[in-house]
Design a protein around this motif. Structure first.
Motif, PDB file in Angstrom:
ATOM      1  N   ALA A 487      34.578  50.354  33.802  1.00 35.71           N
ATOM      2  CA  ALA A 487      33.809  49.114  33.765  1.00 35.71           C
ATOM      3  C   ALA A 487      34.640  47.947  34.285  1.00 35.71           C
ATOM      4  CB  ALA A 487      33.330  48.834  32.343  1.00 35.71           C
ATOM      5  N   LEU A 488      35.931  47.920  33.920  1.00 37.25           N
ATOM      6  CA  LEU A 488      36.825  46.870  34.420  1.00 37.25           C
ATOM      7  C   LEU A 488      36.949  46.959  35.936  1.00 37.25           C
ATOM      8  CD1 LEU A 488      38.977  44.621  34.037  1.00 37.25           C
ATOM      9  CD2 LEU A 488      40.658  46.458  33.701  1.00 37.25           C
ATOM     10  N   ARG A 489      37.165  48.152  36.467  1.00 43.57           N
ATOM     11  CA  ARG A 489      37.334  48.326  37.909  1.00 43.57           C
ATOM     12  C   ARG A 489      36.083  47.899  38.663  1.00 43.57           C
ATOM     13  NH1 ARG A 489      40.252  54.280  37.291  1.00 43.57           N
ATOM     14  NH2 ARG A 489      42.359  53.449  36.892  1.00 43.57           N
ATOM     15  N   GLN A 490      34.936  48.221  38.123  1.00 40.28           N
ATOM     16  CA  GLN A 490      33.686  47.867  38.789  1.00 40.28           C
ATOM     17  C   GLN A 490      33.484  46.358  38.771  1.00 40.28           C
ATOM     18  OE1 GLN A 490      30.330  50.017  37.268  1.00 40.28           O
ATOM     19  NE2 GLN A 490      28.831  48.866  38.476  1.00 40.28           N
ATOM     20  N   ALA A 491      33.781  45.722  37.637  1.00 40.70           N
ATOM     21  CA  ALA A 491      33.590  44.274  37.537  1.00 40.70           C
ATOM     22  C   ALA A 491      34.549  43.517  38.440  1.00 40.70           C
ATOM     23  CB  ALA A 491      33.766  43.826  36.090  1.00 40.70           C
ATOM     24  N   TRP A 492      35.818  43.967  38.477  1.00 35.90           N
ATOM     25  CA  TRP A 492      36.827  43.278  39.273  1.00 35.90           C
ATOM     26  C   TRP A 492      36.846  43.734  40.728  1.00 35.90           C
ATOM     27  CZ3 TRP A 492      42.145  42.092  36.622  1.00 35.90           C
ATOM     28  CH2 TRP A 492      41.937  41.295  35.502  1.00 35.90           C
ATOM     29  N   ASN A 507      47.423  30.839  40.391  1.00 34.06           N
ATOM     30  CA  ASN A 507      46.946  29.457  40.288  1.00 34.06           C
ATOM     31  C   ASN A 507      46.155  29.064  41.527  1.00 34.06           C
ATOM     32  OD1 ASN A 507      46.970  26.878  38.815  1.00 34.06           O
ATOM     33  ND2 ASN A 507      48.140  26.151  40.575  1.00 34.06           N
ATOM     34  N   GLU A 508      46.553  29.584  42.676  1.00 36.75           N
ATOM     35  CA  GLU A 508      45.836  29.271  43.923  1.00 36.75           C
ATOM     36  C   GLU A 508      44.412  29.805  43.870  1.00 36.75           C
ATOM     37  OE1 GLU A 508      49.954  28.711  44.297  1.00 36.75           O
ATOM     38  OE2 GLU A 508      48.900  30.575  43.739  1.00 36.75           O
ATOM     39  N   ARG A 509      44.226  31.010  43.344  1.00 37.41           N
ATOM     40  CA  ARG A 509      42.873  31.563  43.226  1.00 37.41           C
ATOM     41  C   ARG A 509      42.045  30.789  42.217  1.00 37.41           C
ATOM     42  NH1 ARG A 509      41.442  37.654  42.242  1.00 37.41           N
ATOM     43  NH2 ARG A 509      39.344  36.783  42.447  1.00 37.41           N
ATOM     44  N   ARG A 510      42.667  30.402  41.137  1.00 34.67           N
ATOM     45  CA  ARG A 510      41.942  29.686  40.084  1.00 34.67           C
ATOM     46  C   ARG A 510      41.502  28.304  40.531  1.00 34.67           C
ATOM     47  NH1 ARG A 510      46.077  29.843  35.307  1.00 34.67           N
ATOM     48  NH2 ARG A 510      44.457  28.590  34.247  1.00 34.67           N
ATOM     49  N   HIS A 511      42.171  27.760  41.535  1.00 33.71           N
ATOM     50  CA  HIS A 511      41.850  26.406  41.991  1.00 33.71           C
ATOM     51  C   HIS A 511      41.497  26.380  43.479  1.00 33.71           C
ATOM     52  CE1 HIS A 511      44.247  25.812  38.279  1.00 33.71           C
ATOM     53  NE2 HIS A 511      43.395  24.834  38.092  1.00 33.71           N
ATOM     54  N   ASP A 512      40.908  27.461  43.929  1.00 30.18           N
ATOM     55  CA  ASP A 512      40.539  27.514  45.352  1.00 30.18           C
ATOM     56  C   ASP A 512      39.332  26.622  45.629  1.00 30.18           C
ATOM     57  OD1 ASP A 512      38.624  28.956  44.019  1.00 30.18           O
ATOM     58  OD2 ASP A 512      38.711  30.710  45.311  1.00 30.18           O
ATOM     59  N   GLN A 513      39.120  26.359  46.898  1.00 31.88           N
ATOM     60  CA  GLN A 513      37.988  25.542  47.331  1.00 31.88           C
ATOM     61  C   GLN A 513      36.804  26.448  47.640  1.00 31.88           C
ATOM     62  OE1 GLN A 513      38.277  22.023  47.416  1.00 31.88           O
ATOM     63  NE2 GLN A 513      40.142  22.625  46.326  1.00 31.88           N
ATOM     64  N   ASP A 523      34.740  36.930  42.085  1.00 28.49           N
ATOM     65  CA  ASP A 523      35.619  36.084  41.279  1.00 28.49           C
ATOM     66  C   ASP A 523      35.651  36.464  39.804  1.00 28.49           C
ATOM     67  OD1 ASP A 523      36.750  34.455  43.165  1.00 28.49           O
ATOM     68  OD2 ASP A 523      35.271  32.866  43.002  1.00 28.49           O
ATOM     69  N   ARG A 524      35.268  37.693  39.484  1.00 35.59           N
ATOM     70  CA  ARG A 524      35.195  38.066  38.074  1.00 35.59           C
ATOM     71  C   ARG A 524      36.557  37.991  37.389  1.00 35.59           C
ATOM     72  NH1 ARG A 524      32.082  37.545  34.114  1.00 35.59           N
ATOM     73  NH2 ARG A 524      30.319  38.269  35.368  1.00 35.59           N
ATOM     74  N   GLN A 525      37.631  38.291  38.091  1.00 33.67           N
ATOM     75  CA  GLN A 525      38.960  38.208  37.483  1.00 33.67           C
ATOM     76  C   GLN A 525      39.255  36.774  37.037  1.00 33.67           C
ATOM     77  OE1 GLN A 525      42.186  39.210  40.120  1.00 33.67           O
ATOM     78  NE2 GLN A 525      43.721  39.289  38.483  1.00 33.67           N
ATOM     79  N   VAL A 526      38.934  35.813  37.889  1.00 31.33           N
ATOM     80  CA  VAL A 526      39.142  34.395  37.549  1.00 31.33           C
ATOM     81  C   VAL A 526      38.230  33.996  36.395  1.00 31.33           C
ATOM     82  CG1 VAL A 526      38.989  32.024  38.387  1.00 31.33           C
ATOM     83  CG2 VAL A 526      39.889  33.828  39.881  1.00 31.33           C
TER      84      VAL A 526
END
Length: 977
Positions: A487-492, A507-513, A523-526
């Motif tokens: 389930a984790l692999r599918q979501a991410w 941090n770059e992914r969390r604050h991307d444009q 973006d499920r990981q974020v």
């Protein structure tokens, strides 16, 4: 501006006309001190014991100070030990600031001279053009000295000057020192609390050459804590010296093994003079703490003390001389104090070093205030962040920022929770045995950035928390959410990830444009980590709440800061405050708190709360407004709506109290610098405010607003950091009082709550992740009361695994299209028969920024209410959907004029049309004027109207209150039948 603040002191050496100096002859020359315990201004000196990073703000003229011709600093300072460096801080009217480094701090008396143009302006966070003395403008409104960072030093600042020319050779100039031999102290070995302790210091002095005046310092100490300090000038000469003092000892002192220390600051000795004194108090362990709880009283959560309901109004003092300001505010009737122990970045639970406990700072504080106000009560702030020594010993348990630097203790650290819990229990056991135990109502426990349980990097360009404790906790969180690795692999969408290898997004992914709403498909990981951080903070709060309640035998209240649903703007996803529902379910949290909203709090603007206050109350918790109003007595650089005159400060204070009283909340007046509320006009207002709070509780009856505003904390994880979040939530809430309607503020998850009242209009601000159960609950509420639902922007657009425009159509019941490119968010109302539109009333409304995704309504069956200004199509429409009246605004802002119009369409009563801040609970009503002119307030039925401030009867029976008002004035009236 007192003349004593800007004086010439030629004695310092060649201070010329036009130079500026502080001689510390008057306490008002100091705005505030930070981390300087037992601080006092006396005898022309400022003295105190340093905690880590002490600082002193010096008073400037109201208009600021032009430093273009004042580049040179001269300061005479004593430090009992060397420290890293003497820093200088300034702030300009435009908000730019600088922190510059001058010279190392030496032991003993020294004169420090520096050319501030050459100071090392290297502090991170400064703007590049601020890396110079006075910034670009050369006008400063705040000026601070930081006399070295190191703790446990006795510091004395004798004189400070800014001059056009150097007063001597630049650098550090140590003054000569003499010697003291046969240094001794006499004092009784035993004493009783309430009895004075006489002390006598003697020595044989060898005076320093050319020095004829010295300073004797006597201190009464518990461990390293200075309980009292006595400092006096004396003639310095060769031969015998003698000094005596009688330390008064409070009847509330806990007592214990104390030490008296004595020294002459200009003389070295082989050892300091000290003498032990054992102080006992028969009250210790004999007084009972009051039983306190939060319970319902006439429809709203209320504090009960030993079974009696009271309106909770407190005073918070942060820094300065304890007792003086407490006595002053107590004359107004306010006698509950919520002062601080510890700091946000380094707590104080009494373990001063490994295995060494000392509660002298706590005992000294309570005794000092009770000596000033014997019938005082306390609700103290207790910091549970790890102390500095612990952080240095356990860096692996501390927060790790994305830039590789360490912060304070990680809120995911199990070691932190366990060890601080043990220290907290031990501290509370001490306080509950103390001679003052019967004066403590409960506790405010705190941690996080600015003590408010914010993530440590909330307001920083870097992110957190990347520490090992946080990573372990995140992986446990993922196991609980996904249960299986598949389930984790599918979501991410990461085929190789496991629960043991999952990483925190960069941090770059969390604050991307990108578009405002994140796509769960990519973006499920974020999204997961963003949700986790709030759960992590909530778990820490719940943990310490339980520890506190257990330590108090569940007989006293506990609470803290949390649930800032409308405070962080574009930082909201990362702040850690988006798990309020979990905290509200915790039976050990009795109250939550925050400062009032910082947005739009100036003169002529509004007072609002940061949180979903009515959700807090719905769950039986008390809301406490920690009102840090920047009055005319605050530093001119204080910002955040600072008022400039006594009249403005009083008007804003009444406006703040109007919001507190009509929302049935508690309030703590927060003096952040030692004197913000000391002016006679404000003290007079507080006396009347306190009396009104007593009267209001006695005549309280239930009241129901007509507009409900909802925020969805779960959806915040789906938003990218963007100014659009501020427009969507923060600005809407901050300006709600100007809509002229009665309104409540809730979490969207509480739409299912059995006790949620019925409303005329349900406003849903940010429900990007709207599940069907919640959607159907909204439909049912609207159908039941023939009410209207107003959705903003993109309700339901974020599905479980992807963005879903079909789901948005299902929620709103309207056909829409998605614009492929960002477009302006502004819209204009359509001319209609039921709406008289001037050019101003038509708009434009909404922020002047591009909106992505931008959704356009294309439904031919929907009634058009507004169109985008650039001609893109319909921005707002209404339609009956599933039997419920629905209005959908695809932009991100509904300002007061639009809200007022939609509330009227929904059948809500509009009290005021003029855009002024308006507050009522049916028994009291207030209006704070946004503009000059006549104000007309229309009541839903005839009522008796009495001016609360003046006592004047305005009308016996009326449906309209009319008043000519100037911008910034506050009208506050009581309503009766």
């Amino acid at each position: 501006m007192p003349g004593s603040v800007l004086v010439l002191f030629a004695a310092m050496c060649c201070v010329a006309l036009g130079d500026v100096a502080w001689d510390f002859e008057q306490p008002d020359q100091v705005v505030t001190t930070r981390n300087l315990d037992a601080a006092q201004v006396a005898g022309g000196q400022l003295a105190g014991q340093s905690a880590w990073d002490p600082s002193v703000y010096l008073r400037l003229p109201e208009e600021g100070l032009d430093v273009s011709a004042l580049p040179y600093l001269t300061a005479r300072i004593y430090s009992s030990a060397p420290a890293d460096v003497l820093d200088v801080y300034y702030k300009c009217p435009d908000g730019r600031w600088g922190l510059g480094r001058t010279e190392p701090v030496k032991r003993g008396w020294a004169v420090y001279r520096a050319d501030l143009r050459q100071a090392g302006w290297t502090e991170s966070g400064m703007r590049e053009d601020a890396r110079q003395w006075g910034g670009v403008s050369k006008r400063i409104v705040s000026f601070r000295l930081d006399p070295g960072n190191e703790a446990d030093r006795w510091i004395v600042i004798d004189r400070v000057a800014l001059t056009t020319k150097p007063t001597g050779e630049l650098g550090v100039h140590l003054e000569p020192r003499g010697r003291a031999t046969r240094l001794s102290l006499e004092c009784p070995r035993r004493s009783m609390a309430g009895q004075p302790i006489p002390v006598k210091l003697t020595c044989l002095a060898q005076a320093p050459r050319g020095v004829s005046h010295g300073t004797v310092l006597l201190r009464l100490m518990s461990g390293p804590t200075t309980i009292q300090a006595y400092q006096e000038a004396l003639d310095l000469h060769d031969g015998p010296l003698e000094a005596a003092h009688e330390f008064p000892v409070s009847a509330y002192s806990f007592g214990g093994a104390w030490t008296v220390r004595g020294e002459v600051l200009e003389l070295d000795s082989d050892r300091p003079a000290s003498a032990p004194v054992q102080v006992t108090n028969p009250r210790t362990g004999k007084v009972r703490p009051p039983r306190t709880r939060v319970d319902d009283y006439r429809g709203d959560p209320t504090l009960f003390v030993d079974g009696k309901p009271i309106p909770l109004m407190t005073f918070v003092h942060h820094g300065g001389a304890h007792g003086v300001l407490h006595r002053e505010i107590a004359r107004t009737g306010i006698k509950v104090f919520t002062d601080w122990f510890g700091a946000s970045t380094a707590g104080d639970l009494g373990q001063i070093q490994p295995g060494v406990y000392d509660y002298g700072a706590f005992d000294s504080y309570f005794a000092t205030v009770l000596d000033a106000v014997p019938d005082a009560y306390f609700l103290p702030h207790i910091g549970v962040t790890a102390p500095r020594w612990w952080q240095q010993a356990h860096p692996e348990e501390c927060c790790l920022y994305s830039n590789g630097q360490r912060g304070p203790s990680s809120m995911a650290s199990e070691r932190w929770r366990a060890e601080m819990s043990a220290d907290l229990k031990r501290l509370l056991a001490h306080l509950r045995m103390a001679p003052y135990a019967d004066r403590i109502l409960g506790y405010i426990f705190y941690s996080g950035y600015t003590a408010e349980w914010q993530m440590w990097a909330t307001w920083r360009p870097y992110g957190d928390d990347y520490s090992a404790p946080a990573l372990r906790a995140f992986r446990r969180w993922l196991r609980h959410k996904y249960e299986s690795q598949q389930a984790l692999r599918q979501a991410w969408r990461q085929p190789q990830v496991t629960f043991d290898t999952a990483e925190i997004p960069s941090n770059e992914r969390r604050h991307d444009q990108g578009p405002l709403i994140r796509d769960p498909a990519t973006d499920r990981q974020v999204i997961d980590f963003t949700q986790f951080t709030s759960d992590m903070v909530a778990e820490a709060i719940i943990h310490f709440a339980r520890v506190t309640k257990e330590a108090c035998d569940d007989s006293q209240i506990a609470g803290t800061y949390y649930g800032y649903m409308a405070a962080h703007g574009q930082r909201q996803p990362d702040c850690g405050h988006n798990a309020l529902a979990r905290v509200l379910e915790c039976p050990d949290v009795d109250f939550l708190m925050s400062p009032p909203m910082y947005a739009h709090r100036g003169i002529g603007e509004t007072s609002t709360f940061m949180s979903a206050t009515e959700s807090v109350k719905l769950h039986g918790k008390l809301w406490l407004d920690e009102s840090d109003l920047r009055t005319y007595l605050s530093d001119p650089a204080a910002g955040y709506g600072r008022t400039k005159t006594p009249e403005e400060s009083v008007a804003v204070t009444w406006r703040e109290f109007a919001n507190v009283l009509t929302r049935r909340c508690a309030v703590a007046w927060f003096d952040m610098s030692g004197g913000w509320f000391s002016g006679e006009p404000l003290l007079k207002a507080f006396a009347r405010i306190h009396a009104v709070s007593q009267q209001a509780l006695a005549r309280r009856r239930p009241f129901k607003a007509e507009v409900a505003v909802f925020v969805d904390e779960r959806s915040y994880a789906y938003y990218r950091p963007s100014p659009l979040i501020s427009a969507l939530v923060q600005q809407t809430i901050a300006l709600m009082p100007q809509a002229g309607v009665t309104w409540d503020f809730y979490l969207l998850s509480d739409v299912n709550h059995a006790r949620l009242p019925d409303y005329r209009l349900y406003v849903v601000l940010n429900a990007a992740r709207l599940d069907e159960q919640t959607h159907q609950a909204l439909i049912a509420k609207a159908r039941k009361a023939d009410a209207t639902i107003l959705y903003l922007h993109a309700p339901g657009y974020a599905g479980e695994s992807a963005l879903d425009l079909a789901r948005l159509r299902q929620v709103t019941g309207m056909a829409v299209r998605l614009e492929p490119d960002p477009g302006p968010a502004q819209y204009r109302l359509e001319a209609r028969a039921d709406l008289e539109l001037s050019a101003e009333a038509a708009g434009p409304f909404g922020p002047e920024i591009a909106l992505a995704p931008r959704i356009v309504i294309t439904d031919p069956e929907a009634e058009t209410l507004a169109r985008f200004c650039d001609g893109a199509g319909v921005a707002m429409a209404r339609k009956t959907h599933e039997g419920a009246k629905t209005v959908y605004c695809t932009s991100v802002g509904v300002p007061p004029r639009v809200l007022r119009y939609l509330a009227r369409l929904a059948g809500a009563h509009v009290y005021c049309e003029t855009g002024d801040a308006f507050y009522t609970d049916g028994q009291y009503l207030a209006l704070h004027a946004a503009t000059d002119g006549e104000k007309a307030i229309r009541l839903p039925r005839p009522q008796r109207v009495t001016d609360v401030i003046s006592g004047e009867l305005l009308a016996d029976k009326t449906t309209v209150i009319r008043r000519q008002m100037s911008r910034g004035q506050t009208l506050f009236v009581a309503l009766g039948e």
